[in-house]
Design an enzyme around this catalytic site. Structure first.
Site, PDB file in Angstrom:
ATOM      1  N   ASP A   1       0.829  -1.210   0.000  1.00  7.19           N
ATOM      2  CA  ASP A   1       0.000   0.000   0.000  1.00  7.19           C
ATOM      3  C   ASP A   1       0.859   1.255   0.000  1.00  7.19           C
ATOM      4  OD1 ASP A   1       0.793  -0.772   2.645  1.00  7.19           O
ATOM      5  OD2 ASP A   1      -0.631   0.668   3.478  1.00  7.19           O
TER       6      ASP A   1
ATOM      7  N   GLU B   1       0.257  -1.346   5.586  1.00 11.46           N
ATOM      8  CA  GLU B   1       1.300  -0.877   6.502  1.00 11.46           C
ATOM      9  C   GLU B   1       1.022   0.536   6.970  1.00 11.46           C
ATOM     10  OE1 GLU B   1       5.219   1.057   7.535  1.00 11.46           O
ATOM     11  OE2 GLU B   1       3.749   1.575   5.994  1.00 11.46           O
TER      12      GLU B   1
END
Length: 489
Positions: free
Chosen positions: A80, A147
């Protein structure tokens, strides 16, 4: 969008994989497309590929000839990226790929975050997996999800899934730095409601807007003393509240918990007879702030404007006074420096997001620390501050730090390789960002870990950029380290 110029950069394997990855929208908590992209990538290479129950992607590649006796190495990066854009940029992160450009030695995006954090790490691992002539031990690629907004991928990883004895985390943002530790974090959220009061007819509506701040990573940039739009707005509103009978109707600032807020907006009203005095006071305050931040924030803009509309209602006086005082008092920035590591921020807080409208109050902070007790102390300091304003405070999303181990075998190996390649000593340090190593270390306590990467500036902001020459330097280190991973004892 072809990003043709990016694909011509060296090393082409990394930059082409990065361009492919950046064509896939990959916001945190919406990683379905990039998970499918990564799964397809592994399967097209005929490599063992699996997606675990939380969405992490694992791809395994056998060792090249002569390195079969070496330990499994887990190469790890997160899929991400932080989505931030400039106010004037028309861009849909859910549908569009990132538009990139080359500017001298830097690759940048067109008015948005670039995704180098951590897309360059992902692209590097893809380059290793797709290589046909790169010597390496048995490789296990771990691509984690989410994350940036909770580390739920790392937290949900099963403790018996990985084979790696060594973990190389490719999420450090200075090419001369070897990461051996990081901060943990916790979200501190204050919320509540307020009653409305009617705005009298003889009141004048105005807006106050803060824009043009740099923003940046709330861990890696917190020591720089950059402007925080929410705190600057609280400073201005506090002065207004002390001097005038103003009524606040809307207050909004920031967007992501891990990004220093660049913009804030307030809508309020003041008695018409006090308007001239309000203008004079804010002119002085805005000038003072501009002088304080002229070198750090050259593009800072604070605008006071009148509005034709008449506000029907705003916050009740008691709630408004308590809220503004709590925002003024809430700790922001460095709380404590480490006594053990020179220049390392141990504990900090980012007053990340404020939203006040339609009877509801919401304030979100991200507190970081490499020391668990100090993290709790600052979180409780914030809790006490907001509770004094009558708000309910909750803690969530806590994740541990990564304890530094200077004498680990992989740290010694990478330092030696860096020294051989570049003829100088790397900077071995813990960082104030939140890396996934602390969480992964809880699942795999015997795994030897280190973090490194290319030079990335302005992460989590539209100024994010990555150095081209730095990627070349870092790629040499990746290749040299993988070709000479120490044999099992």
């Amino acid at each position: 969008m072809s990003n043709t110029a990016i694909r011509q950069l060296e090393p082409k394997s990394i930059w082409n994989h990065f361009a492919d990855l950046n064509a896939v929208p990959r916001p945190s908590k919406k990683e379905e497309r990039v998970i499918a992209f990564m799964k397809d990538f592994g399967e097209r290479l005929n490599l063992e590929t699996l997606v675990d129950p939380v969405g992490n992607v694992i791809i395994r590649k056998p060792a090249t000839a002569g390195l079969e006796d070496r330990p499994w190495v887990t190469l790890q990066s997160h899929l991400d990226m932080v989505h931030q854009k400039n106010a004037g940029t028309d861009f849909d992160f859910d549908r569009q790929g990132i538009a990139m450009k080359v500017d001298g030695d830097w690759v940048k995006a067109e008015g948005t975050t670039l995704g180098a954090d951590n897309g360059l790490g992902v692209a590097t691992i893809m380059a290793v997996l797709s290589s046909t002539d790169l010597p390496h031990p048995p490789i296990e690629a771990l691509f984690t999800i989410d994350e940036e907004t909770g580390m739920t991928g790392a937290m949900g990883l099963q403790p018996d899934l990985l084979k790696g004895e060594i973990l190389l985390n490719l999420d450090t943002e200075e090419d001369d730095e070897i990461g051996i530790g990081c901060a943990g974090g916790i979200d501190v959220t204050a919320s509540g409601s307020y009653s409305s009061q009617e705005v009298p007819e003889q009141y004048k509506t105005f807006t106050l807007t803060i824009s043009g701040l740099q923003g940046g990573h709330s861990g890696m940039d917190i020591h720089r003393g950059l402007g925080n739009a929410n705190k600057l707005m609280a400073r201005l509103l506090y002065r207004v509240q002390e001097e005038f009978d103003f009524i606040l109707a809307v207050l909004e600032g920031g967007s992501l918990r891990n990004a220093i807020p660049r913009e804030a907006f307030a809508k309020a009203a003041v008695p018409k007879k006090q308007w001239d005095a309000l203008e004079h006071l804010l002119e002085r305050e805005i000038e003072a702030i501009g002088n304080e931040y002229h070198s750090l924030e050259p593009h800072l803009k604070i605008q006071l404007q009148t509005a034709d509309e008449h506000l029907s209602s705003g916050m009740d006086a008691g709630s408004q006074k308590a809220l503004i005082r709590s925002l003024k008092a809430a700790w922001n920035g460095v709380y404590r420096k480490s006594p053990d590591f020179e220049d390392l921020v141990e504990t900090s807080n980012n007053v990340a997001r404020v939203q006040v409208k339609q009877g509801e109050i919401y304030v979100e902070c991200l507190t970081r620390s490499s020391v668990e007790s100090s993290k709790r102390d600052l979180a409780n300091t914030l809790k006490a501050t907001f509770e004094l304003a009558g708000l309910a405070v909750s803690f969530s999303g806590a994740y541990p730090g990564w304890e530094p181990k200077r004498d680990s075998a992989i740290v010694q190996a990478i330092v030696q390789k860096y020294r051989e390649l570049h003829g100088e000593e790397p900077h071995v340090a813990a960082c104030h960002a939140g890396l996934e190593c602390g969480i992964l270390g809880q699942h795999y306590p015997e795994m030897d870990m280190v973090s490194f990467g290319p030079t990335i500036k302005g992460a989590h902001s539209p100024d994010e950029r990555v150095s081209i020459s730095s990627v070349q330097k870092y790629w040499k280190l990746v290749k040299a380290l993988l070709a000479d991973i120490p044999a099992k004892a």
